[in-house]
Design a protein around this motif. Structure first.
Motif, PDB file in Angstrom:
ATOM      1  N   ASP A 278     -22.710  48.694  19.579  1.00 24.51           N
ATOM      2  CA  ASP A 278     -23.843  48.821  18.669  1.00 24.51           C
ATOM      3  C   ASP A 278     -24.131  47.452  18.046  1.00 24.51           C
ATOM      4  N   ASN A 279     -25.163  47.400  17.213  1.00 26.79           N
ATOM      5  CA  ASN A 279     -25.596  46.106  16.696  1.00 26.79           C
ATOM      6  C   ASN A 279     -24.497  45.424  15.891  1.00 26.79           C
ATOM      7  N   ARG A 280     -23.779  46.225  15.115  1.00 25.92           N
ATOM      8  CA  ARG A 280     -22.707  45.652  14.307  1.00 25.92           C
ATOM      9  C   ARG A 280     -21.650  44.999  15.199  1.00 25.92           C
ATOM     10  N   LEU A 283     -22.941  41.730  16.679  1.00 22.55           N
ATOM     11  CA  LEU A 283     -22.920  40.616  15.732  1.00 22.55           C
ATOM     12  C   LEU A 283     -21.488  40.097  15.547  1.00 22.55           C
ATOM     13  N   ARG A 284     -20.534  41.027  15.529  1.00 18.19           N
ATOM     14  CA  ARG A 284     -19.121  40.636  15.384  1.00 18.19           C
ATOM     15  C   ARG A 284     -18.665  39.834  16.593  1.00 18.19           C
TER      16      ARG A 284
ATOM     17  N   SER B  69     -25.378  43.939   0.805  1.00 19.13           N
ATOM     18  CA  SER B  69     -24.090  44.526   1.185  1.00 19.13           C
ATOM     19  C   SER B  69     -24.062  46.009   0.827  1.00 19.13           C
ATOM     20  N   SER B  71     -25.646  48.504   2.092  1.00 19.61           N
ATOM     21  CA  SER B  71     -26.867  49.287   2.292  1.00 19.61           C
ATOM     22  C   SER B  71     -27.145  50.269   1.157  1.00 19.61           C
ATOM     23  N   SER B 439     -31.295  50.272  14.146  1.00 17.20           N
ATOM     24  CA  SER B 439     -29.900  49.925  13.880  1.00 17.20           C
ATOM     25  C   SER B 439     -29.170  49.677  15.187  1.00 17.20           C
TER      26      SER B 439
END
Lengths: 398, 439
Positions: A278-280, A283-284, B69, B71, B439
Motif C-alpha cells: 500500500d502507499n504507506r 513510502l517506507r 500526524s 490523520s 490512500s
C-alpha cells in the motif's frame, strides 16, 4: 468566424519576453496589437537569437519571431515630447496599453496609467514587471534569473548537494506574461461593463511565489521546513525522471495510479509484494521502489514506455526533445504546428496558441519588420500623411 | 453552513464601478488537483462565483496531501495545498455518475456562464456532460476542457500530471546542469501553466460571447500549452538543422545552459551562510563594469578577457570565482542590495521561509490571513492579478467538503429540505469523502 478578441485594440510598449508574450497571446486571439519599437533598434529580443546560420540579424531572431507573431510594428521614440504625445494619441484609441516600465521609468517618461487615463477613461494599463509598481524593490533591475530566484522556485530546483538550478528558457518571464494576458482581459471586461478602466499590475515575483505547488502552502500552514529543500530529479520514487534506453522517461504516480503503473511496468508481482502493498509501505520502501523504477526504465525505449503508458493509462511520459515535438504524430495530427512565412527570416513551423478556440484564427501572421506598419497605423489611426511621417522620421521620432 | 462572512454573492449581477471585475459570473467547476483549480482560482479571486463539485467517490486528491500526524478528524478540510488552490470558491458534493446527480448538475449549468473540467479526455463524454449536453440546457455556455494530451489525436487516451506535461513539452530536455542530463522543475509546472492559460482563454470566450452572443468549447491541451513557453527553441532548432550537415540523433539533448545565459555574465553565488545564494546577472558593458566595481575589482572592466559579451562568456569560470569570493563575505540580501544600488540585476535566491519574510512582499501586503473552521488561521498569498480600482482579496476560505450543499441545492436550485435529505440518503451528496479513494 470572428476571432474572440477581434473588437480589441492594444498598444504594446514592451520589449523582451514578458510583455511581448502577453501581447502575442492577445494578438493570437484576434486583438489588433500595435507594437511600439525604438527607431533603428527595436525590441531587445531582436538582438538575442538564435539566428539562421548563427548570423545576427534584427529581423531573424528566433526569440523575436516567436514572441511577436500577428502584431503590427511601428517605430516611435516615446522619450521625446512628440513621441510621447503620439503614443498617448494612439492610447486614446485603444482598450489597453501593455507596459513593462518600472515605476521610476514610467514617471520619468510620464507614461503612467494616469497619463493614459487622462486621454481615455476606459483604458486599461497592464504593467508587467519583476517586482510590481510599489514596495522597496519596485525599481530593481531584473532578468529571468532574478525572478526565478526572488519568486522561490530557484532554491527548490536542482540537486541537494549542488547550487540551485534555473529551469530552461525564460519560464519566469513567460509566466508573468501569461498572467498579464489574463489580468488584461479581466480588466477590459470590467472596463466595458462600467465604463472606467484601471491599472492591472503583475509582478513576476508574485506570480512565481503563487505557483510553488504544495511547497509554499505546506510551509505557510504547518511551518515545517520538511518540504522546502531541493530534491533533484525525484520528489519520490513515484515522481521522478529515469534513464531509458534512448533518453529519459518521467513517472508521476499518485496512489490511485498504482494499479495502472505496475501494469505498464509489466510488474504486477509488485501488487502482492509486502514492500509495495500500500502507499504507506511504498513510502517506507522508497529506495527499493526507486530501484524497480530504474530497472524498468533501463529496459525500455521512450516510445515503448509511452505506448505502454497509453495502453494502461499510466502517467509515464517520454522526456521529449524539441526535435521530437516537431516529429510527434500526435501533435501533427492535431495540426499543432503551422508554417509561418517571414519575408527575410524564411519559413518555419510555429506552435499555435495553447488554448484551442473554435473561433481562433488558424493562421499566425509573421512577426513584423521593424516599423513595417508605420504608414498604415499612423495614417489609419491618427490621420498622419506621408509628409508628416517624413518629418517625424527626419527628427528621429519614428 | 455558510457563516456570516461568506454568504454567497449570487445577486451581484449588475456591474458597478467598485464591484470585482467578474462579479455576476457563475462557474461550475468540475476540476480537481492543481491545473484546473489554479485556473478557476484566478477567476474566483476576480469575483467570479465558482462552485466546486466533488463527491464521496470522486473528491479532490489534494485534500489527502495534508501531512498532519495521526490523520485527525476532518483532515480532508485541512490540507494547505487544497486550501490555497480553492480559496474564494464554494463547494458542493454531487455524484455525477448517478442520474439524479447529473440532472442537478445540468440544472446548475443552466444558471452558469462557464463550466471547467480537467478530467481525462473521455470522462466528460462518459458522464454525458459534454459540450452538446451542456449547450442543450444553456445555449451560450462556455465549456473549458483541460485534458493533458487534448481531446483528439492518437495519444488522446494518455494520462499525465504536471511533471509529465513538462517532460512531454520538451522543457525538461533543455533544463539541467550543463552536461548532466535533463532536469525536472521542482513543481508540477504543467499544471499552473495550463491553469493560467485556461483562465485567460475563458475570459477571451466571455468577450466573444458579449460581442456575438455565442458560447463555445475551449480546449486546453496541457502539453500544447506548455510548448508555447519554449517556442523560441522550436524555431531555433529549425534554424540550427538548416545549417547543420547531419540531423540530430533522436533523443539527442540540446546543451543546457543551467544558470548561465548566452549574452550575460550570470549565475548563483553562495553567500556567507552555507546554502544561501544570490542570483546575479550582468549584460551590457556598463552593467559588467558596475559589477566589477562593486566586487572591488574595477580593473576587470578593462581586462581584454572580459572586454565584451563574447569574451566574458568564454571566461566566465574565472569571473565566477572572483564574484563568489565577494559574495562569500555577505548575506544574500546585502549582496543583492549593493549590486542593485550600483545598477546590476541581482536578487536573493529565496527559500520558502525567507520568501514569506521578504520585506518587499510584506510591504506590498502580499500575504493575507485566512481563517477556516476546521483548519484554523494562517497566511496565504493574495490575488496576483492586482487591480488598482477594484483590488481583490481573500474573501472566503476554501470550501470544506460539501460545505455549500444547502445553499446551492436549497437556495439556488430550490430543493426542499426533504429532497436534500433524500439526496444524502441515496448517496448523491455526502458529508464525508470515501477515504479509500486516495490512500
Amino acid at each position: 468566424m470572428t476571432p474572440p478578441l477581434a473588437s480589441l485594440r492594444i498598444l504594446d510598449l514592451t520589449s523582451g519576453v514578458s510583455g511581448p508574450w502577453c501581447s502575442k497571446l492577445l494578438a493570437c486571439y484576434g486583438a489588433d496589437v500595435i507594437k511600439i519599437e525604438r527607431p533603428g533598434i527595436g525590441d531587445e529580443s531582436r538582438g538575442h537569437g538564435r539566428f539562421p546560420g548563427g548570423v545576427p540579424h534584427r529581423e531573424k531572431s528566433a526569440l523575436f519571431l516567436w514572441l511577436n507573431t500577428s502584431k503590427r510594428s511601428i517605430t516611435l521614440d516615446v522619450a521625446t515630447a512628440t513621441g510621447r504625445a503620439l503614443a498617448l494619441r494612439i492610447a486614446a484609441r485603444c482598450d489597453a496599453v501593455i507596459t513593462d516600465y518600472r515605476p521610476a521609468d514610467a514617471q520619468r517618461l510620464r507614461l503612467t496609467h494616469d497619463d493614459f487615463a487622462a486621454m481615455n477613461a476606459r483604458i486599461v494599463t497592464t504593467s508587467v514587471t519583476a517586482f510590481g509598481q510599489s514596495g522597496p524593490y519596485a525599481d530593481w533591475l531584473a532578468t529571468n534569473l532574478t525572478s526565478y530566484a526572488s519568486g522561490g522556485q530557484h532554491y527548490l530546483s536542482g540537486d541537494p548537494d549542488r547550487e540551485p538550478l534555473q529551469g530552461g528558457g525564460y519560464q519566469a518571464l513567460y509566466q508573468a506574461g501569461t498572467w498579464a494576458f489574463g489580468a488584461t482581459l479581466a480588466a477590459i471586461w470590467n472596463a466595458r461593463a462600467c465604463g472606467i478602466g484601471q491599472q492591472a499590475e503583475i509582478a513576476g515575483q508574485e506570480v512565481m511565489a503563487a505557483i510553488l505547488e504544495i511547497y509554499l502552502p505546506d510551509y505557510a500552514y504547518r511551518k515545517s521546513e520538511a518540504l522546502t529543500l531541493r530534491r533533484g530529479n525525484f520528489a519520490s520514487a513515484a515522481v521522478g525522471i529515469y534513464p531509458a534506453i534512448d533518453g529519459h522517461i518521467g513517472i508521476h504516480a499518485m496512489p490511485k495510479n498504482w494499479p495502472q503503473l505496475i501494469k505498464a511496468m509489466d510488474a504486477e508481482w509488485m501488487a502482492t509484494d509486502e514492500r509495495f502493498i500500500d502507499n504507506r509501505a511504498r513510502l517506507r520502501n522508497d529506495d527499493e521502489l526507486m530501484a524497480q523504477m530504474f530497472v524498468f526504465a533501463a529496459g525500455v525505449t521512450r516510445a515503448e514506455a509511452s505506448e505502454r503508458a497509453g495502453q494502461h493509462r499510466a502517467p509515464i511520459s517520454p522526456v521529449n526533445t524539441v526535435a521530437d515535438l516537431l516529429e510527434s504524430k500526435h501533435l501533427n495530427t492535431r495540426n499543432f504546428f503551422v508554417d509561418v512565412e517571414h519575408p527575410l527570416a524564411g519559413t518555419f513551423r510555429y506552435p499555435v496558441p495553447g488554448a484551442r478556440m473554435p473561433t481562433t484564427p488558424t493562421e499566425l501572421r509573421p512577426a513584423p519588420l521593424l516599423g513595417q506598419h508605420n504608414g498604415e497605423v499612423y495614417g489609419e489611426l491618427l490621420g498622419l500623411t506621408r509628409r508628416d511621417l517624413a518629418k517625424l522620421s527626419a527628427a528621429s521620432v519614428i | 453552513m455558510p457563516t456570516s462572512n461568506n454568504e454567497p454573492a449570487s445577486d451581484l449581477r449588475a456591474p458597478t464601478a467598485d464591484a470585482l471585475p467578474l462579479s455576476g459570473i457563475r462557474i461550475l467547476d468540475l476540476t480537481m488537483v492543481w491545473a484546473g483549480p489554479s485556473g478557476t482560482r484566478l477567476l474566483a479571486d476576480m469575483g467570479a462565483e465558482v462552485i466546486k463539485v466533488e463527491s464521496a467517490r470522486s473528491w479532490d486528491m489534494l485534500r489527502s496531501l495534508h501531512f498532519l500526524s495521526g490523520s485527525p478528524h476532518g483532515w480532508w478540510n485541512r490540507a494547505a495545498y487544497f486550501n490555497h488552490n480553492n480559496r474564494n470558491k464554494y463547494g458542493i458534493t454531487l455524484d455525477l455518475q448517478t442520474e439524479r446527480g447529473r440532472e442537478l448538475a445540468l440544472q446548475l449549468v443552466a444558471t452558469a456562464d462557464m463550466v471547467f473540467e480537467n478530467y481525462r479526455a473521455d470522462v466528460i463524454g462518459n458522464l454525458r456532460l459534454d459540450y452538446d449536453d451542456l449547450r442543450a440546457v444553456k445555449p451560450d455556455i462556455i465549456l473549458v476542457s483541460m485534458p493533458s494530451h487534448g481531446k483528439s489525436g492518437p495519444e488522446s487516451h494518455h494520462v499525465a500530471y504536471g511533471t509529465n506535461v513538462e517532460q512531454l513539452a520538451g522543457l525538461v530536455s533543455i533544463s539541467g546542469y550543463p552536461g548532466m542530463g535533463p532536469h525536472k522543475s521542482p513543481i508540477a509546472y504543467g499544471d499552473p501553466n495550463a491553469g493560467a492559460i485556461a483562465a485567460a482563454a475563458a475570459l477571451a470566450a466571455l468577450h466573444h460571447r458579449r460581442e456575438t452572443g455565442a458560447g463555445q468549447h475551449v480546449e486546453v491541451a496541457q502539453w500544447e500549452a506548455m510548448i508555447g513557453n519554449i517556442g523560441e527553441h522550436v524555431i531555433g532548432h529549425q534554424m540550427d538543422i538548416q545549417t547543420r550537415a547531419e540531423r540530430p540523433r533522436s533523443g539527442e539533448l540540446a546543451e543546457s545552459l543551467g544558470n548561465r545565459h548566452i549574452s550575460r555574465v550570470q549565475g548563483v553565488y553562495e553567500c556567507a551562510t552555507p546554502d544561501e545564494w544570490v542570483a546575479i546577472s550582468a549584460g551590457s558593458d556598463a552593467e559588467f563594469a558596475a559589477l566589477a566595481t562593486t566586487i572591488g575589482r574595477p580593473e576587470l572592466a578593462r581586462d581584454p578577457r572580459f572586454a565584451d559579451v563574447v569574451s566574458r562568456r568564454h571566461h566566465q569560470d574565472e569571473l565566477d570565482a572572483m564574484i563568489a569570493e565577494w559574495t562569500r563575505t555577505r548575506s544574500q540580501d546585502d549582496a543583492a542590495r549593493e549590486l542593485q544600488a550600483a545598477g546590476v540585476s541581482a536578487a536573493p535566491v529565496l527559500k520558502i521561509p525567507r520568501l514569506m519574510q521578504d520585506q518587499h512582499l510584506r510591504a506590498r501586503g502580499f500575504w493575507e490571513p485566512v481563517a477556516s473552521a476546521d483548519a484554523g488561521t494562517w497566511d496565504m498569498e493574495g490575488p496576483v492579478w492586482r487591480m488598482s480600482r477594484t483590488p481583490a482579496h481573500i474573501r472566503l476560505p476554501a470550501p470544506m467538503f460539501g460545505e455549500h450543499n444547502q445553499w446551492v441545492l436549497g437556495d439556488l436550485l430550490g430543493l426542499s429540505e426533504d429532497e436534500i435529505a433524500a439526496l444524502e440518503a441515496e448517496g448523491v451528496t455526502a458529508r464525508e469523502p470515501n477515504l479509500g479513494v486516495h490512500s
